[in-house]
Structures are given as C-alpha cells and as structure tokens.
Design a protein around this motif. Structure first.
Motif, PDB file in Angstrom:
ATOM      1  N   GLU A 380       1.827   3.168   7.239  1.00  0.00           N
ATOM      2  CA  GLU A 380       1.089   4.162   6.473  1.00  0.00           C
ATOM      3  C   GLU A 380       1.948   5.349   6.066  1.00  0.00           C
ATOM      4  OE1 GLU A 380      -1.900   4.202   5.199  1.00  0.00           O
ATOM      5  OE2 GLU A 380      -2.290   2.156   5.866  1.00  0.00           O
ATOM      6  N   GLU A 381       2.795   5.829   6.978  1.00  0.00           N
ATOM      7  CA  GLU A 381       3.522   7.069   6.730  1.00  0.00           C
ATOM      8  C   GLU A 381       4.848   6.859   6.005  1.00  0.00           C
ATOM      9  OE1 GLU A 381       3.902   9.546  10.117  1.00  0.00           O
ATOM     10  OE2 GLU A 381       1.815   9.322  10.741  1.00  0.00           O
ATOM     11  N   VAL A 382       5.373   5.662   6.017  1.00  0.00           N
ATOM     12  CA  VAL A 382       6.646   5.401   5.347  1.00  0.00           C
ATOM     13  C   VAL A 382       6.459   4.433   4.183  1.00  0.00           C
ATOM     14  CG1 VAL A 382       8.971   4.457   5.606  1.00  0.00           C
ATOM     15  CG2 VAL A 382       8.015   5.894   7.405  1.00  0.00           C
ATOM     16  N   VAL A 383       5.916   3.249   4.465  1.00  0.00           N
ATOM     17  CA  VAL A 383       5.833   2.210   3.434  1.00  0.00           C
ATOM     18  C   VAL A 383       4.900   2.634   2.308  1.00  0.00           C
ATOM     19  CG1 VAL A 383       5.313  -0.204   2.974  1.00  0.00           C
ATOM     20  CG2 VAL A 383       6.333   0.448   5.162  1.00  0.00           C
ATOM     21  N   ASP A 384       3.678   3.041   2.652  1.00  0.00           N
ATOM     22  CA  ASP A 384       2.715   3.438   1.618  1.00  0.00           C
ATOM     23  C   ASP A 384       3.246   4.631   0.820  1.00  0.00           C
ATOM     24  OD1 ASP A 384      -0.387   3.240   0.799  1.00  0.00           O
ATOM     25  OD2 ASP A 384       0.187   5.350   0.937  1.00  0.00           O
ATOM     26  N   ARG A 385       3.786   5.618   1.517  1.00  0.00           N
ATOM     27  CA  ARG A 385       4.305   6.802   0.826  1.00  0.00           C
ATOM     28  C   ARG A 385       5.498   6.460  -0.056  1.00  0.00           C
ATOM     29  NH1 ARG A 385       7.319  11.636   3.936  1.00  0.00           N
ATOM     30  NH2 ARG A 385       7.966  12.861   2.132  1.00  0.00           N
ATOM     31  N   LYS A 386       6.361   5.578   0.412  1.00  0.00           N
ATOM     32  CA  LYS A 386       7.529   5.182  -0.386  1.00  0.00           C
ATOM     33  C   LYS A 386       7.094   4.496  -1.676  1.00  0.00           C
ATOM     34  CE  LYS A 386      11.550   2.086  -0.281  1.00  0.00           C
ATOM     35  NZ  LYS A 386      11.205   1.446  -1.548  1.00  0.00           N
ATOM     36  N   TRP A 387       6.180   3.552  -1.574  1.00  0.00           N
ATOM     37  CA  TRP A 387       5.747   2.827  -2.768  1.00  0.00           C
ATOM     38  C   TRP A 387       5.086   3.763  -3.781  1.00  0.00           C
ATOM     39  CZ3 TRP A 387       3.298  -1.835   0.283  1.00  0.00           C
ATOM     40  CH2 TRP A 387       4.336  -2.702   0.656  1.00  0.00           C
ATOM     41  N   ARG A 388       4.230   4.648  -3.312  1.00  0.00           N
ATOM     42  CA  ARG A 388       3.525   5.530  -4.245  1.00  0.00           C
ATOM     43  C   ARG A 388       4.475   6.570  -4.830  1.00  0.00           C
ATOM     44  NH1 ARG A 388      -1.676   4.093  -4.119  1.00  0.00           N
ATOM     45  NH2 ARG A 388      -2.490   3.107  -2.221  1.00  0.00           N
ATOM     46  N   THR A 389       5.455   7.006  -4.093  1.00  0.00           N
ATOM     47  CA  THR A 389       6.446   7.939  -4.632  1.00  0.00           C
ATOM     48  C   THR A 389       7.301   7.265  -5.698  1.00  0.00           C
ATOM     49  OG1 THR A 389       6.505   9.145  -2.525  1.00  0.00           O
ATOM     50  CG2 THR A 389       8.366   9.453  -4.029  1.00  0.00           C
ATOM     51  N   ASP A 390       7.749   6.038  -5.419  1.00  0.00           N
ATOM     52  CA  ASP A 390       8.546   5.315  -6.412  1.00  0.00           C
ATOM     53  C   ASP A 390       7.735   5.026  -7.672  1.00  0.00           C
ATOM     54  OD1 ASP A 390      10.626   5.375  -4.654  1.00  0.00           O
ATOM     55  OD2 ASP A 390      10.569   3.252  -4.124  1.00  0.00           O
ATOM     56  N   ALA A 391       6.475   4.631  -7.501  1.00  0.00           N
ATOM     57  CA  ALA A 391       5.633   4.355  -8.661  1.00  0.00           C
ATOM     58  C   ALA A 391       5.410   5.615  -9.486  1.00  0.00           C
ATOM     59  CB  ALA A 391       4.292   3.768  -8.213  1.00  0.00           C
ATOM     60  N   ALA A 511      14.152  -2.705  -9.854  1.00  0.00           N
ATOM     61  CA  ALA A 511      13.385  -3.728  -9.134  1.00  0.00           C
ATOM     62  C   ALA A 511      12.556  -3.102  -8.021  1.00  0.00           C
ATOM     63  CB  ALA A 511      14.327  -4.792  -8.571  1.00  0.00           C
ATOM     64  N   ASP A 512      13.136  -2.137  -7.290  1.00  0.00           N
ATOM     65  CA  ASP A 512      12.384  -1.477  -6.218  1.00  0.00           C
ATOM     66  C   ASP A 512      11.177  -0.729  -6.780  1.00  0.00           C
ATOM     67  OD1 ASP A 512      14.168  -2.424  -4.381  1.00  0.00           O
ATOM     68  OD2 ASP A 512      15.305  -0.559  -4.186  1.00  0.00           O
ATOM     69  N   HIS A 513      11.348  -0.063  -7.912  1.00  0.00           N
ATOM     70  CA  HIS A 513      10.253   0.733  -8.461  1.00  0.00           C
ATOM     71  C   HIS A 513       9.152  -0.152  -9.051  1.00  0.00           C
ATOM     72  CE1 HIS A 513      13.091   4.002  -7.893  1.00  0.00           C
ATOM     73  NE2 HIS A 513      12.156   4.865  -8.233  1.00  0.00           N
ATOM     74  N   ILE A 514       9.533  -1.248  -9.695  1.00  0.00           N
ATOM     75  CA  ILE A 514       8.492  -2.151 -10.212  1.00  0.00           C
ATOM     76  C   ILE A 514       7.745  -2.806  -9.055  1.00  0.00           C
ATOM     77  CG2 ILE A 514       8.103  -4.250 -11.538  1.00  0.00           C
ATOM     78  CD1 ILE A 514      10.442  -3.469 -13.298  1.00  0.00           C
ATOM     79  N   THR A 515       8.488  -3.218  -8.023  1.00  0.00           N
ATOM     80  CA  THR A 515       7.835  -3.794  -6.841  1.00  0.00           C
ATOM     81  C   THR A 515       6.881  -2.786  -6.224  1.00  0.00           C
ATOM     82  OG1 THR A 515       9.773  -5.187  -6.404  1.00  0.00           O
ATOM     83  CG2 THR A 515       8.248  -4.816  -4.582  1.00  0.00           C
ATOM     84  N   ALA A 516       7.292  -1.523  -6.151  1.00  0.00           N
ATOM     85  CA  ALA A 516       6.410  -0.490  -5.601  1.00  0.00           C
ATOM     86  C   ALA A 516       5.143  -0.363  -6.431  1.00  0.00           C
ATOM     87  CB  ALA A 516       7.158   0.841  -5.541  1.00  0.00           C
ATOM     88  N   MET A 517       5.272  -0.448  -7.763  1.00  0.00           N
ATOM     89  CA  MET A 517       4.096  -0.349  -8.621  1.00  0.00           C
ATOM     90  C   MET A 517       3.157  -1.533  -8.406  1.00  0.00           C
ATOM     91  SD  MET A 517       2.729   1.663 -10.777  1.00  0.00           S
ATOM     92  CE  MET A 517       1.145   1.483 -11.591  1.00  0.00           C
ATOM     93  N   VAL A 518       3.718  -2.716  -8.260  1.00  0.00           N
ATOM     94  CA  VAL A 518       2.889  -3.900  -7.997  1.00  0.00           C
ATOM     95  C   VAL A 518       2.158  -3.752  -6.667  1.00  0.00           C
ATOM     96  CG1 VAL A 518       2.962  -6.379  -7.561  1.00  0.00           C
ATOM     97  CG2 VAL A 518       4.355  -5.402  -9.391  1.00  0.00           C
TER      98      VAL A 518
END
Length: 584
Positions: A380-391, A511-518
C-alpha cells in the motif's frame, strides 16, 4: 610435517618476506630524503676541521646545504600528509559485546581453536562478504568508554593500545546461515588475525594504507588552488611509493590469506564446503532483494526496515521456485545465526538504513521524506504510491504535449484514462513538434520504438532529471543540516558508494510508466490490488493471481505502436481503459 602445516609455513614466511620488501621501499625513500643532509653534514664537518677548504668546497657547501634543508622540509611535509591522512574505513554497524554475547563467545572460541588472537570487535555490513579491517589509526580510535562503548573491549588498558583487527560480517549471513555454518565460514577470516599481529606485516599494512589515504587526500577536488599546488608534490611522491610497493603488498596479502586458509582447515573444514554453497545463494537473493524490492522503495523516500529478514523470505521463495535450490529451505528448522544477537530486530533496522545510504545515498536519519516501511505495509505505501505517482507524471507530460482524449471516450472524462495513452502511442504523429527536452537522452535509449514512444520517453527522462535536480537543490531541513554522520568510522561523503543499477533508459522509463497506468486502471476498475513478490518486487494481483504476462504487451505497444495485444489483455481481465483513474 603435515600438508596443512607445510602450506601454512609457505604462506606465512612468504607474507613476512613481502612485508619486509614493502618496508624496504619506505627505508629507501627515507635514505633518499636524508642523502643531501648527510652530504651537507660531511661538507660542513670537513670545512670546520680544515680538510675541505678552497673555493670549490665553499661553493659546494653553499649549494648542498640549502638543498638539504629544502629536501628535508619537503620530506617532512610528505611524512606529515601521510601521517595525518585518514585511511578509508568501510561504513558498518558496530555490534556491542553486551548486545551479542553469544556471537562474541563463538568468535573467541573460534580464535582459541585456531590459536590466533581474537578480533578486537565485531561489526556488520549490508553485503555478502566478511573480512578483517584494521582500525588502529588514531583517527579511527573510539571515544572514551563513558561516551562510546559499542566497540570497546572489556579490560582494554588504553584507547591507544594496539588492538587486533575488527571482524566485519555480512549481515545477510547472520539471517540466512545457521550457527554452525557461520562459524565454519568465519574460520578463515578469524585465522587472519594471526598474521596481522606480526610486527612486520602490521607495519607494512600501515605504510600502504597511509600512502593510499595520502593519495586520496591530495586528489580531493574541494580544495583551493594554493592547497592543490602544495599537495600536488606530496601526492606525486605518495603515488610513486605506492607504485613501488604495490606488487609486494599484493603478494603479502596473498600469503596472509594462504596462511589463514591453511590454518582454518583444522576447524569445520567439511562444513565450510557446504557453507560456501549458501554464500552464493545468499548473494543471489540479496542482490535480487535490493534491486527489485528495496530500490523502488528508496526512490519513493521509504526504506524497508527489515532487509535481512526479507532476504530469508526471498531465498525461501527462490528455493521453492528453483529446483537447484531445493533442500536449502529445510535448513530453516535449525538455529539461525541471528539468534546470537540479543535484539536482531534493532540490528536489522540499523543495517537496513546503512544499506539505503550505501546503495542509494539516503539520509542518515529518518524524517518526513525518509521514513521506514515494514513489509506488511509495502504494497500500500510503496507499490500503490509508486504506480499512481508514475501515472500522474505520464499524464502531466501528455498534457504538456496537448494530447486530446481518446476517440472512444464519448465525453470529456472526469480524470485521466488509460485509453488516452493507448490512442496516443498507437496513432501516427500529426501534432506539431513539442519543445525539445532540457535533457537530451542517448539515442540508443530510444531506438527500436515508434516516433511517439521515443518522444514520450525523452520527455519522461527530462522530467525525472528535473525532479532529481530539484530534490538535490532543495534546502536542507533540520535533520539534513544536522551534520555529517558523527560516527568517526564513516567517510561517505560521496554517496551512494555502490549504486545498484545504471540509470534507467528512456524506453525502460516509458515501460514502467505505462505499466503503472495499467495497474492503476486495474485497481480502480476491477478491484486488483498491489502486491509484493520477494524476487520480482512490485506486482499486480488480479483475482489473487500475479499478472505475469503484462510486460510483453507493454513492450509491443512501445516498440511497434500496436495496442492489440494490450487491449486483448485488458479485455480478458475486465479492465475498461476509458474509465478515469485516481492518481497521486
């Protein structure tokens, strides 16, 4: 004589002979410095006794005497630089004897069985290696016992008294290895205290380390022009002496290692062979944990507080997946070496913070932008935040490029959508050229993709560079300005000392940012959740299963501009790309 005894005798005398060769380099340098002074003394003495008289001798005295004084002054300056230079010391976490009495007892018992002096102290390093480190230089001496008792040894008469080297142990070994395996693994390391106690070897090591420290001091860039000119000569002399003693010093260390290895054969030799297999496995798991799991958290301003406990989970997972590692997890029923510590959790947290400093360059203390995270909170504190920040970063760049909503969106969306990204990367460029990014990436980073993916990757690279530069230029807060690390055993101004990975290429960032958006779309539309894989890092869990087939579809979109594979994957998972997602 036994084979072990013969090997030890061949190693120890050879090391002592090489140590004498190193000391002869020092003696020759001293002789060269004293030679003009000796000639001046002879000339002056000859003149005062009436044996060397005449105009020629007077001229010689006038030339040689000032030259001798100058050479002596230069030699004294070089000797002062070498003596005052602080040898580099590995940043470690000191282990007080009262916090690990069983560990100290095991090491001392091992030293008694080997017939060598026991190490003066024990310290941990966040790496898969163990060694002896000389910390007898005055700059590395600990404060008085009443101020610092981490590495003080009971009964030590004086802080200036000669001490045995410090035993530095890789922290992953303590958590993954069993007690007997650790003892067998440390036997050759502890056996090295025997040769280290020999006066000639100790003097040769101090000489070489002093020269190396002097070279570092004279090469420091943060000095004024006058200091650089003054220290340039001392640096050249130190380099010359270091070059002359390098071969002998290397052979001396090989002899010391050979003697220690031969001596250690008498203790747990068979078990050591088994323990060496665990070293390779621990290194693989530790590297994977740092690069795949810890590094994403460090980039988000969070540092996992139980890295060593995590390596056990990673290696257990590796033993489950890899048939070559089968049977290794069965050892977990035996007593782990971390039980030798009184408070393994506190030690794990300290080494985890040090790992973040060494491998990522994080601050020395926790703060609002640098806080610990436990494994249960990681998704919750790293993975979710990382994906939403990259997106969010990806959509800011699309806004800057004036990318319109996707055709499939019947009306203006209430928020950013995945469909906008897919449509932009899968259509032919028909927009006016965007301003060139401030940071131009390497063309090799962008090759192999479409024009739009290359442009987007370039903008992402520039945006991340700007964010990192802004973070580095931000004014230091109270904790950052608190100073450098008060521990005198650390000299880590050039953090990170050991970067884990080279900078990511533009294609990898895209690739990391598109994956985060998905992943954000999956979490907001079908209830997917972020997860943690001990070997692969952040992962998406859809219906409780890992989405392992997503990366190939993202790469196809980037390289070929073909969204068909990714759209099929989204439809199969029930993800609707036209729905808005929540960003950081």
């Amino acid at each position: 004589m036994s084979t072990s005894g013969a090997g030890r005798e061949q190693g120890a005398p050879g090391a002592r002979a090489r140590a004498l060769a190193v000391l002869r380099v020092r003696s020759r340098a001293l002789a060269v410095a004293l030679l003009p002074a000796a000639a001046a003394v002879i000339l002056l003495a000859g003149g005062s006794t009436g044996h060397m008289t005449g105009p020629g001798w007077d001229v010689a005295r006038r030339i040689v005497t000032p030259l001798a004084v100058l050479v002596l002054l230069l030699a004294a300056g070089v000797a002062l630089v070498v003596a005052r230079a602080r040898p580099a010391v590995t940043p470690t976490v000191p282990i007080a004897e009262e916090s690990a009495p069983d560990l100290y007892r095991m090491v001392r018992d091992l030293a008694d069985r080997l017939g060598v002096p026991a190490p003066s102290a024990i310290a941990l390093t966040p790496d898969c290696d163990s060694w002896l480190e000389d910390r007898t230089h005055p700059a590395h001496a600990p404060p008085p016992p009443e101020e610092h008792d981490d590495v003080a040894r009971a009964g030590r008469p004086s802080r200036r008294a000669p001490a045995a080297p410090v035993l530095v142990i890789g922290s992953p070994f303590l958590w993954w290895m069993r007690v007997a395996e650790l003892r067998a693994l440390l036997a050759p390391v502890v056996a090295g205290t025997g040769p280290a106690a020999h006066p000639d070897i100790a003097a040769a090591r101090r000489f070489v380390r002093g020269l190396d420290a002097a070279v570092a001091v004279t090469s420091a860039p943060d000095r004024g022009p006058v200091s650089r000119v003054v220290l340039a000569g001392a640096g050249r002399v130190a380099r010359l002496l270091l070059h002359g003693s390098r071969v002998h010093a290397a052979e001396m260390e090989r002899g010391v290692a050979a003697a220690a290895a031969e001596r250690a054969k008498a203790v747990d030799y068979g078990l050591r062979i088994v323990a060496q297999e665990q070293v390779g496995l621990a290194y693989a798991g530790w590297d994977r944990l740092l690069t795949r799991v810890a590094l994403p958290a460090w980039r988000m301003g969070r540092w996992p507080a139980r890295l060593n406990a995590g390596v056990v989970a990673a290696l257990t997972e590796l033993s489950r997946r890899d048939r070559l590692a089968e049977g290794f997890a069965s050892r977990l029923g035996e007593r782990p070496a971390c039980d030798l510590l009184e408070e393994p959790g506190a030690v794990d947290e300290a080494t985890s913070l040090l790992a973040a400093r060494l491998f990522h360059g994080g601050p020395a203390e926790t703060g609002p932008d640098w806080s610990p995270v436990h494994w249960g909170d990681y998704p919750e504190e790293v993975v979710d935040r990382k994906w939403r920040t990259d997106a969010a970063r990806l959509h800011r760049i699309l806004d800057a490029l004036r990318v319109p909503p996707a055709d499939e969106e019947t009306r203006a969306p209430d928020g950013p959508t995945l469909a906008r990204v897919l449509t932009h990367l899968s259509t032919t460029p028909d927009l006016p050229p965007a301003p060139a990014p401030a940071v131009v990436p390497d063309e090799d980073d962008l090759g192999g993709g479409t024009a739009r993916s290359a442009a987007l990757a370039a903008r992402l690279t520039a945006e991340l560079a700007r964010e990192e530069a802004a973070a580095a230029a931000a004014p230091a807060g109270p904790q950052a300005a608190a100073a450098s690390d008060p521990d005198p055993l650390r000299d880590d101004r050039a953090l990170p000392l050991f970067p884990l990975q080279p900078p990511r290429t533009g294609r990898e960032l895209l690739a990391d940012h598109i994956t985060a958006m998905v992943c954000c779309a999956a979490m907001d539309t079908v209830g997917a959740v972020p997860g943690l894989d001990w070997l692969d890092g952040p992962t998406l869990l859809v219906g409780g299963a890992r989405a392992t087939d997503l990366p190939p579809q993202v790469l196809t979109l980037i390289e070929d501009g073909d969204p068909a594979g990714l759209r099929t994957w989204l439809a199969r998972q029930g993800i609707r790309p036209e729905k808005p997602v929540r960003l950081a």
